[in-house]
Design an enzyme around this catalytic site. Sequence first.
Site, PDB file in Angstrom:
ATOM      1  N   GLN A 175     -36.971 -36.260 -36.862  1.00  0.00           N
ATOM      2  CA  GLN A 175     -36.614 -35.117 -37.702  1.00  0.00           C
ATOM      3  C   GLN A 175     -35.596 -34.173 -37.050  1.00  0.00           C
ATOM      4  OE1 GLN A 175     -39.783 -32.283 -39.331  1.00  0.00           O
ATOM      5  NE2 GLN A 175     -39.243 -33.590 -41.059  1.00  0.00           N
ATOM      6  N   ASP A 211     -34.379 -32.149 -31.044  1.00  0.00           N
ATOM      7  CA  ASP A 211     -35.272 -31.580 -30.026  1.00  0.00           C
ATOM      8  C   ASP A 211     -36.506 -32.446 -29.796  1.00  0.00           C
ATOM      9  OD1 ASP A 211     -34.190 -28.446 -30.044  1.00  0.00           O
ATOM     10  OD2 ASP A 211     -33.932 -29.559 -31.903  1.00  0.00           O
ATOM     11  N   TYR A 212     -36.945 -33.155 -30.848  1.00  0.00           N
ATOM     12  CA  TYR A 212     -38.202 -33.914 -30.731  1.00  0.00           C
ATOM     13  C   TYR A 212     -37.966 -35.357 -30.340  1.00  0.00           C
ATOM     14  CZ  TYR A 212     -39.311 -29.634 -33.029  1.00  0.00           C
ATOM     15  OH  TYR A 212     -39.384 -28.307 -33.311  1.00  0.00           O
ATOM     16  N   ILE A 213     -36.719 -35.669 -30.075  1.00  0.00           N
ATOM     17  CA  ILE A 213     -36.421 -37.033 -29.660  1.00  0.00           C
ATOM     18  C   ILE A 213     -36.991 -37.295 -28.267  1.00  0.00           C
ATOM     19  CG2 ILE A 213     -34.204 -36.943 -28.420  1.00  0.00           C
ATOM     20  CD1 ILE A 213     -33.315 -39.076 -30.570  1.00  0.00           C
ATOM     21  N   GLU A 232     -43.350 -39.494 -33.192  1.00  0.00           N
ATOM     22  CA  GLU A 232     -41.982 -39.941 -32.902  1.00  0.00           C
ATOM     23  C   GLU A 232     -41.930 -41.244 -32.109  1.00  0.00           C
ATOM     24  OE1 GLU A 232     -43.012 -36.845 -32.713  1.00  0.00           O
ATOM     25  OE2 GLU A 232     -41.773 -35.822 -34.197  1.00  0.00           O
ATOM     26  N   HIS A 267     -35.067 -25.763 -31.904  1.00  0.00           N
ATOM     27  CA  HIS A 267     -34.352 -26.167 -33.118  1.00  0.00           C
ATOM     28  C   HIS A 267     -32.837 -26.110 -32.946  1.00  0.00           C
ATOM     29  CE1 HIS A 267     -38.387 -25.432 -34.720  1.00  0.00           C
ATOM     30  NE2 HIS A 267     -38.073 -26.348 -35.592  1.00  0.00           N
ATOM     31  N   GLU A 284     -40.608 -38.486 -40.637  1.00  0.00           N
ATOM     32  CA  GLU A 284     -41.383 -37.361 -41.163  1.00  0.00           C
ATOM     33  C   GLU A 284     -40.601 -36.719 -42.315  1.00  0.00           C
ATOM     34  OE1 GLU A 284     -41.582 -35.279 -37.444  1.00  0.00           O
ATOM     35  OE2 GLU A 284     -42.537 -37.030 -36.539  1.00  0.00           O
TER      36      GLU A 284
END
Length: 805
Positions: free
Chosen positions: A549, A552-554, A527, A594, A496
């Site tokens: 990105q 946290d979003y992994i 993701e 974040h 992203e």
Amino acid sequence: MYMKPNTNTKTEITFEDFKAEVLNDYKTVVTSRECSLLGRREVLTGKAKFGIFGDGKEVPQIAWAKAFQNGDFRSGYYRDQTFMMAIGELSIEQFFAGLYANTNLEDEPMSAGRQMGGHFATHSLDENGEWKNLTEQKNSSADISPTAGQMPRLLGLAQASKIYRNVKDIDATKFSKEGNEVAWGTIGNASTSEGLFFETINAAGVLQVPMVISIWDDEYGISVHARHQTTKENISEILKGFQRDENGNGYEILRVNGWNYPELIDTYQRASQVARKEHVPVMIHVQELTQPQGHSTSGSHERYKDEARLAWEAEYDCNAQMRQWMIANNIASDEELKAIEKDIKKAVRDGKKAAWSAFINPIKAERDEAVSLLDRVANSSANGVFITKLKNDLEAIDEPIRKDILSATRKALRFVVSEASAEKTELQNWITTYINTIQPKYSSHLLSHSNKKALNQTEVLPTYDANAEEVDGRVVLRDNFDAIFSNYPEALIFGEDAGHIGDVNQGLEGLQAKYGELRVADTGIREATILGSGIGMAMRGLRPIAEIQYLDYILYALQLMSDDLATIHYRTKGRQKAPLIVRTRGHRLEGIWHSGSQMGGILNLVRGIHVLVPRNMTKAAGFYNTLLESDEPALVVECLNGYRLKEKMPNNIGKFKTPIGVVETIKEGEDITLVSYGSTLRIVEQAAKELLEVGIHAEIIDVQSLLPFDINHDIVKSIAKTNRLMVIDEDVSGGASAYILDEILNKQNAYKHLDSQPKTLAAKPHRPAYGTDGDYFSKPSVEDVFEAVYEVMHEVNPTDFPKLR
Ligand SMILES: Cc1ncc(C[n+]2csc(CCOP(=O)(O)OP(=O)(O)O)c2C)c(N)n1
Ligand SMILES: [Mg+2]
């Protein structure tokens, strides 16, 4: 009816050729069915534990196999045995070897017994871990059990063809011929309910890649009917909007009944053409399939299918329909087919017997060896009666497993523990040798065994001009990525905002303009498929860097990192690999989503992937350089708050290499060893400076590489000097700090050197609050570190270090 059963080789065929080909197809579907039937019986009689078979899905797979060419890839699920047989990658013996979980790769080439039967793979690597020529063979990526988990990888397998067709200068000799390879997926109707399915379908439509997805629709997902699974009970109906048309790119969506042999052949030829030539994804909804024996050996479908459905399934069984069609079209008579069926029954029975012997005989031989040894030990021991009982019990087992053998011999050893005899020594040695021989059958190949394994890479330090410029950390990273893309034509990055703007922190600034939209690419917000497409491309010889990105979003990609990426090498016993680099950034910024520090969770889930936590961008760049020279997957977590911190610009950009599994002492001291990593190190360094002011000399060690961890055992050497240890971590307590402590105390035996209680200083159990003070009140601060260390020293020497509060 248009008929062209084999477009690869011929355009005109005689009726005799055609007949022979159909008969051959029929033999394959009958062989496959017999394997399923006998396989189920093997489970019910106890020879195998569990069976999940491809019965009811045979005929479409024959049609698919005809369209499947050398260089193509499959990413499917447990129903595809007929396809594997049709492409020549699964024999009767191998089918049963899988059912018995034979641990010999020569007997059970799919996984050497590491996966349950029905999970298929071909070998992309030779015995040395080197790529075979994948363009000269038919390829199947190794299956996984989580439903729809095969979809994101499928996307990448297809995307690789697009890269090979459109990116120049890659050495594609072993991987692609002009990107003409199709990636073929299969999925059950019920599994299309998974998010991974929808995410992949959308992404492939956007990317326009040569992917053909077959949906095997038997109306059920175990016992649950389509009315609970799919809107309108029809997946191709609801996906109609994906059909390409004058409004834009999309899919070719085809529907066909799974019992209609000629139409299936037609459909698969068309799908192959569209995908292969035009690089347009195709969806084939194969309807009206059945499950003659129900879902698996775990239950019977009579419990949830009514009489009418069962009667319909019997009539529309694809093999039965094909048989009728052959008779109706004068391809064979009923008698001829009966004779064929009889021969095949026998061939399958014989194959099964051979597979069983190959499985059980070596274990019986090992058992016999143990029995004779136990006999000798019993005769020489005062406790002979007990050992004889163990021996007799072991001898009496009809079909022993290795646990029986080891359990008996290890128990026997306890009876002779205080005796001294040659037999006792022999038993001790035998057990050790046996474990050393057998354990690798279950444990080997988690990581690479090849020359390129990451631990073979040696450190190359960054070097500097005397007047080296101080730049933002992200500039070091950017220039290093520039060097990487110029040195490795097969390297590419996507994520992203990774393309046009060069990532959210400009670590890729200007690189899309230089290397093109395919190599430095923006992706949708997805993701799991960013990760999956990285897996698929890495399996086809490219060197993808999948950018997530923020750390946290992994979590969206973590399931596949754990289930797929981390297990590929292990689950194929080293015959497939996906040296994917996952790039992300995180730690110590602000807010619940974040400032991710879920390292403990990650560490526990991704054994088989290296987890690297560089403290600055030069270290990060060095890790990328190391990883591109090696052939293992890795996660690199860059410090989110480090992109604008100044670092000296090395003059050997693209060449220096940060070693994997090696710690670095960044400050020496004698009083206590402080162990940490990543962003938190800056806090630890500041605290150490302040501790110095009160006379406490802390040694600071940067772990750098959490997996693998300190392979040289340098930390214990530091503790031998300081006799005290504190692990400082921004993860919750019990997370990464507990892992680090376990490594140091249990694996490095540091407890021997400790004069004080080993401590961990971790974050609060909640995630960090967003406000500017959120970090201070949620994660270890300079004052927290100072006070925690001071407290340890106070306990040691209350006179010099009186209580602070
Ligand atoms: C993520 C996940 N959830 C649940 C399961 C258990 N499970 C295995 S197969 C299956 C049903 C799949 O049905 P379908 O996709 O229609 O394939 P079929 O077996 O009917 O061919 C389920 C629920 C699983 N393997 N993975
Ligand atoms: Mg189903």
